[in-house]
Design a protein around this motif. Structure first.
Motif, PDB file in Angstrom:
ATOM      1  N   VAL A  24       0.851  -1.022  -0.003  1.00  0.00           N
ATOM      2  CA  VAL A  24      -0.024   0.120  -0.133  1.00  0.00           C
ATOM      3  C   VAL A  24       0.963   1.312  -0.138  1.00  0.00           C
ATOM      4  O   VAL A  24       1.732   1.380   1.016  1.00  0.00           O
ATOM      5  CB  VAL A  24      -0.924  -0.155   1.051  1.00  0.00           C
ATOM      6  N   PRO A  25       0.661   2.048  -1.072  1.00  0.00           N
ATOM      7  CA  PRO A  25       1.364   3.441  -0.949  1.00  0.00           C
ATOM      8  C   PRO A  25       1.323   4.443   0.185  1.00  0.00           C
ATOM      9  O   PRO A  25       0.179   4.296   0.791  1.00  0.00           O
ATOM     10  CB  PRO A  25       1.082   4.085  -2.204  1.00  0.00           C
ATOM     11  N   VAL A  26       2.394   5.008   0.661  1.00  0.00           N
ATOM     12  CA  VAL A  26       2.245   5.764   1.827  1.00  0.00           C
ATOM     13  C   VAL A  26       2.928   7.157   1.559  1.00  0.00           C
ATOM     14  O   VAL A  26       4.123   7.146   0.916  1.00  0.00           O
ATOM     15  CB  VAL A  26       2.840   5.182   3.055  1.00  0.00           C
ATOM     16  N   THR A  27       2.322   8.417   1.686  1.00  0.00           N
ATOM     17  CA  THR A  27       2.881   9.498   1.677  1.00  0.00           C
ATOM     18  C   THR A  27       2.894  10.222   2.961  1.00  0.00           C
ATOM     19  O   THR A  27       1.936  10.044   3.786  1.00  0.00           O
ATOM     20  CB  THR A  27       2.223  10.441   0.462  1.00  0.00           C
ATOM     21  N   LEU A  28       4.032  11.032   3.085  1.00  0.00           N
ATOM     22  CA  LEU A  28       3.963  12.009   4.472  1.00  0.00           C
ATOM     23  C   LEU A  28       4.208  13.549   4.059  1.00  0.00           C
ATOM     24  O   LEU A  28       4.852  14.061   3.089  1.00  0.00           O
ATOM     25  CB  LEU A  28       5.350  11.684   5.187  1.00  0.00           C
TER      26      LEU A  28
END
Length: 681
Positions: A224-228
């Motif tokens: 699952v992609p994750v961005t901050l």
């Protein structure tokens, strides 16, 4: 008018009401956006006393269809939004149907006035709820509204439960900006206003940084992609990690924690992933800290946060140091080449100095001379005493924000040296009490403690032990002469004799005299005379009679005739016999008071050493609860060596007995002295 009954237990419904004002208001706002509104307006009304009267939240969505009122307001724990991820291209926030109850955290009465379309016509009706009948909502019948195309819902909250100053002090706009920062950034066409002012996160932002994190492999094998997103603010804010769906809808919040040290930066972090939306649907975000997938994401996010702020700190540091050099307050001279030690010193100084500037808001406003002197002291400490600097800086920078504000406010009223001196005084007294306990009751020390040369000398400088005002008392020749003149009333004394044998070839000591006095007011005197009896001599009827006679003789002396004076006599020994204990516990008299002469203004008290030490400790207890200082054998020994090195016996305090853990062997110790001061015990 009909009623909609909520199918849930009342105590459960009431549990949904609890929320902080901004959090409760946010839930009402989210309902407006989830209803398809591109704009939500919030306003507050004040009464004649400038108190909060009501809160209004108006959206321009599609309203609440009367045909759906039973399902929308009658259920709790399930929302239509739970099955619908997006609507009109925007992510939905609510899922449990709790948002309408959060309004009751603000006021006792909530009214929804809604407008909706049906078959090309506009209808309106009201829904009213009250905190006292929270399980039942009153619903009016819909009526057709002519000449209006606008739909939406207006929520009016009345009978405010508190004044909620946070909704009136100007901070709400910023709090809403932080709450909706990611969402408003994701959907720039929507608008939120508070009392006519637009909530614009960018106006309070220093910068926004988007960081792509490594995809997380979930427990079911998906990647699952994750961005901050890291938003730095211009104003103080609580450091929070928001767990959001990919669109930036905040679903859960966690504290950043002490792992991310970012001195001088105010920031909020938003971690966006489909993972959090899935977990939110199954209510698993409630225990987000314990979920393995969330722990993996948080570990990656905090690692990136630390790297991000290390870079930002380095950028700021070089700019700040350059500015200090231009202002000529940088404490190191420019050199073409630096040896490794000089390089390390400057690196350490730069880090500490940047932190000092960040954590002391008034530093930038200080004059040039003060800032230069501060940096010179800091540079000297780094070079000469790095251990102390490490302790001081770690304690100061480890303060919570509220504690930093308290320290700053305190420094506005007094100096840091005064604060340190006060804390040192309390700590020193606690150490002395611990040491005195050991010296008086310890098996080894009480064999070697010399009253004239040691205990007597220490008490001269620790006179607060008997009363605080004794600390500043001085000697008075007239008083000493009178005390010596009537000394015979106390029985035989061998003040100038050599040590005497008390049995088993053990040496005892004889009575001594110490006198101090001061004037609380011009022409008036308060005296405290303390008779320290040998531990082998219990306070009994003989001692009581002697000290009462002595007190009367001293107070009646012709040299004090006509002089306003208050006389307090105190006899101290290791123990009291049964008679003295009875005399010291009389009805309607303070414990320890055995004689009270109104004509001569005399009181006589008796106490054990344990009582004296415990009374002194109790007076320091409140301050020490705030100071949290724990005196121990090492600190007590260090205090004696520093304050009374000439007077302590050659013993090892670290192995000697303390207080209740020590067996008293009073035959082996002989102490007696007389202490005179200016106030009652």
């Amino acid at each position: 008018m009909t009623k909609v009954h909520v199918t849930a237990k009342r105590d459960f419904i009431e549990s949904q009401v609890a929320a902080k004002p901004i959090a409760a208001l946010s839930e009402v706002i989210w309902n407006g956006f989830d209803a398809g509104s591109n704009e939500v307006e919030v306003s507050v009304s004040l009464n004649d006393m400038d108190g909060l009267e009501s809160v209004r939240v108006r959206d321009f969505g599609y309203g609440i269809d009367h045909q759906n009122i039973e399902s929308l307001f009658g259920g709790l724990g399930e929302s239509w939004k739970k099955k619908t991820y997006k609507q009109s291209g925007r992510a939905l926030h609510g899922k449990n149907g709790k948002g309408r109850f959060k309004a009751f955290a603000l006021g006792e009465r909530v009214q929804w006035t809604t407008y909706y379309k049906l078959n090309g016509k506009t209808y309106s009706y009201r829904i009213v709820g009250h905190i006292n009948t929270i399980e039942d909502f009153e619903v009016t019948e819909p009526v057709e509204v002519a000449n209006t195309e606008k739909t939406g819902t207006e929520v009016v909250i009345n009978n405010m439960r508190h004044d909620f100053k946070s909704l009136r002090d100007g901070s709400t706009l910023m709090e809403l900006a932080r709450t909706y920062a990611a969402y408003l950034t994701e959907y720039p066409d929507i608008r939120l206003t508070f009392d006519g002012d637009t909530v614009d996160p960018s106006s309070a932002q220093v910068s926004t940084t988007n960081i792509r994190l490594d995809p997380v492999k979930t427990v079911d094998g998906r990647f699952v992609p994750v961005t901050l997103s890291v938003i730095e603010w211009k104003v103080p804010t609580e450091r929070t990690l928001h767990l959001c769906d990919p669109s930036g809808v905040a679903l859960h919040a966690l504290p950043v924690g002490p792992q991310v040290r970012a001195p001088g930066f105010e920031f909020t972090a938003y971690v966006k992933s489909e993972l959090f939306r899935d977990l939110d649907k199954s209510n698993a975000l409630v225990l987000a800290d314990l979920h393995p997938d969330v722990q993996t994401v948080m570990g990656n996010a905090k690692g990136k946060l630390k790297a991000h702020f290390r870079k930002r700190l380095s950028e700021n540091q070089s700019e700040v140091v350059k500015k200090w050099k231009e202002e000529k307050i940088y404490p190191f001279e420019d050199k073409a080449e630096l040896d490794p030690v000089e390089t390390a010193e400057r690196q350490v100084f730069d880090i500490l100095a940047v932190n000092v500037q960040s954590y002391l808001p008034s530093f930038e406003d200080a004059d040039h001379k003060s800032r230069k002197f501060t940096f010179q002291l800091l540079a000297h400490a780094v070079r000469e005493n790095p251990d102390s600097v490490q302790t001081i800086i770690s304690e100061v920078l480890g303060l919570k924000r509220a504690e930093q504000d308290d320290l700053a406010a305190l420094l506005g009223k007094t100096s840091l040296s005064s604060i340190i001196s006060a804390a040192k005084t309390v700590a020193g007294r606690l150490d002395f009490l611990t040491a005195l306990d050991a010296l008086v009751f310890g098996k080894e020390s009480k064999k070697k403690l010399l009253e004239r040369d040691q205990l007597h000398k220490m008490l001269e400088n620790e006179a607060w032990l008997f009363h605080e005002e004794f600390t500043l008392a001085g000697t008075e020749q007239r008083l000493e002469e009178v005390l010596h003149k009537h000394l015979a009333a106390l029985g035989p004394r061998q003040e100038d004799a050599e040590p005497v044998i008390v049995g088993d070839d053990k040496q005892g000591r004889v009575d001594l005299m110490l006198s101090k006095a001061s004037q609380p007011r011009s022409g008036e005197y308060d005296y405290l005379i303390v008779e320290l009896k040998r531990p082998s001599k219990k306070i009994d009827s003989e001692v009581l009679t002697q000290i009462e006679k002595y007190a009367i003789a001293v107070a009646s002396d012709e040299r004090f005739r006509g002089v306003p004076a208050k006389w307090t006599f105190l006899a101290v020994s290791n123990d009291l016999d049964a008679y003295a204990q009875k005399k010291a516990s009389q009805r309607n008299m303070p414990k320890g008071l055995v004689y009270n002469d109104a004509d001569l203004n005399i009181t006589v008290w008796v106490k054990s050493w344990a009582d004296v030490i415990n009374d002194a400790k109790s007076k320091l207890d409140f301050i020490n609860q705030q100071l949290s200082y724990e005196a121990d054998r090492d600190s007590a020994k260090a205090y004696l060596q520093k304050a009374h090195s000439r007077f302590i016996p050659e013993i090892d305090l670290s192995t000697d007995g303390y207080g209740a853990d020590t067996e008293f062997e009073v035959e082996e110790f002989d102490a007696s002295a007389m202490v005179v001061t200016d106030s009652a015990p």
